[in-house]
Design a protein around this motif. Sequence first.
Motif, PDB file in Angstrom:
ATOM      1  N   SER A  53     -20.841  -2.705  -8.303  1.00 52.91           N
ATOM      2  CA  SER A  53     -20.010  -1.620  -7.769  1.00 52.91           C
ATOM      3  C   SER A  53     -18.522  -1.900  -7.916  1.00 52.91           C
ATOM      4  N   MET A  55     -16.361   0.840  -6.684  1.00 50.77           N
ATOM      5  CA  MET A  55     -15.918   1.530  -5.472  1.00 50.77           C
ATOM      6  C   MET A  55     -17.165   1.881  -4.674  1.00 50.77           C
ATOM      7  N   ASN A  56     -17.122   1.611  -3.384  1.00 52.24           N
ATOM      8  CA  ASN A  56     -18.277   1.923  -2.537  1.00 52.24           C
ATOM      9  C   ASN A  56     -17.862   1.924  -1.071  1.00 52.24           C
ATOM     10  N   VAL A  57     -18.831   1.963  -0.184  1.00 55.26           N
ATOM     11  CA  VAL A  57     -18.541   2.075   1.238  1.00 55.26           C
ATOM     12  C   VAL A  57     -18.049   0.766   1.839  1.00 55.26           C
ATOM     13  N   CYS A  69     -20.151   8.505   1.073  1.00 54.51           N
ATOM     14  CA  CYS A  69     -19.099   7.753   1.755  1.00 54.51           C
ATOM     15  C   CYS A  69     -17.755   8.143   1.168  1.00 54.51           C
ATOM     16  N   ALA A  71     -15.346   6.328  -0.688  1.00 53.24           N
ATOM     17  CA  ALA A  71     -15.422   5.045  -1.387  1.00 53.24           C
ATOM     18  C   ALA A  71     -14.077   4.334  -1.401  1.00 53.24           C
ATOM     19  N   TYR A  94     -13.988  10.044  -5.100  1.00 53.09           N
ATOM     20  CA  TYR A  94     -15.112   9.209  -5.491  1.00 53.09           C
ATOM     21  C   TYR A  94     -16.065   8.965  -4.327  1.00 53.09           C
ATOM     22  N   TRP A  96     -18.983   6.967  -5.207  1.00 50.96           N
ATOM     23  CA  TRP A  96     -19.417   5.616  -5.595  1.00 50.96           C
ATOM     24  C   TRP A  96     -19.073   5.443  -7.065  1.00 50.96           C
TER      25      TRP A  96
END
Length: 277
Positions: A53, A55-57, A69, A71, A94, A96
């Motif tokens: 990943s 970009m994520n939570v 989420c 991100a 975004y 994710w």
Amino acid sequence: MDNTVTALAGQIAQLDSVDLAQLERMRHEALTVQAPWKAEYGAYQSGGWWTTSLMNVSGDAADVTIGDCAAKPTELLAQMPATSALLDELGLNYMWVRLARLEANAFLWEHRDYDELDQVERHRLHIPLHTNTSAFLVTGGTKVHMSGGRIWRLTPTYAHGVCNLLGPDRIHLIADVYADDAYRRLARHPSLHPGTAEPLPSANHAVLAERLQAARNIAELGYTEAAERMLLRLFYTYALPEGAAYDLIAELHTSLGDMEAATRWTAAKRRLLVLTA
């Protein structure tokens, strides 16, 4: 307009080009960065499909099970300035962002995505970074090689699968984004160039019966998993009705008297294709 392109409208499209010099820098980053690649979604794949990943939570690159989420960048994206710059330039909302790597002789089996997420408008974008012509997507009985230099939109609520037959590794940047004005500007002129999509040949009853018998012969020798994979791979060779490969595997196990396995594959079809009946 090419009939194949018309039939795929809404399923897959090219949106915009990517500067080739920047794309080459992104490709170099993807190939050289020390990424925590994870093999997630095991039921969907043959093995050989890895993600990490950007970009994520959580901000943790090893967190690869996507969900709704706002991100935020992971520590991995901080090591990839060209990739980070492109994501900033696009200015999208975004959900994710991942790198996805598919090895040679690896498959993502026929499936649908997004069913477990909130019912809001979102889209999946692919930017091919490192690919080859034996790596292609199948959707709507058609195979599409997502070539480099473009941003592609895939609508993953349609049944689809991906393979990389010969290699080298196929690496895509995949961004799941929420619909907003920035996305609508990017997607204002979707296209799919004629020649990009190749219809797969139809398989008549005799062909499928022959393949089923070949799989049974292999299974009777004790190679049940190889027989199952032989049938799963038909999705990438022929234009099959939705879920037909899973039906063939259930039929295989029924013919072998293994009703538990037949029931398991019928359930897998419902789960992977998000069927309620």
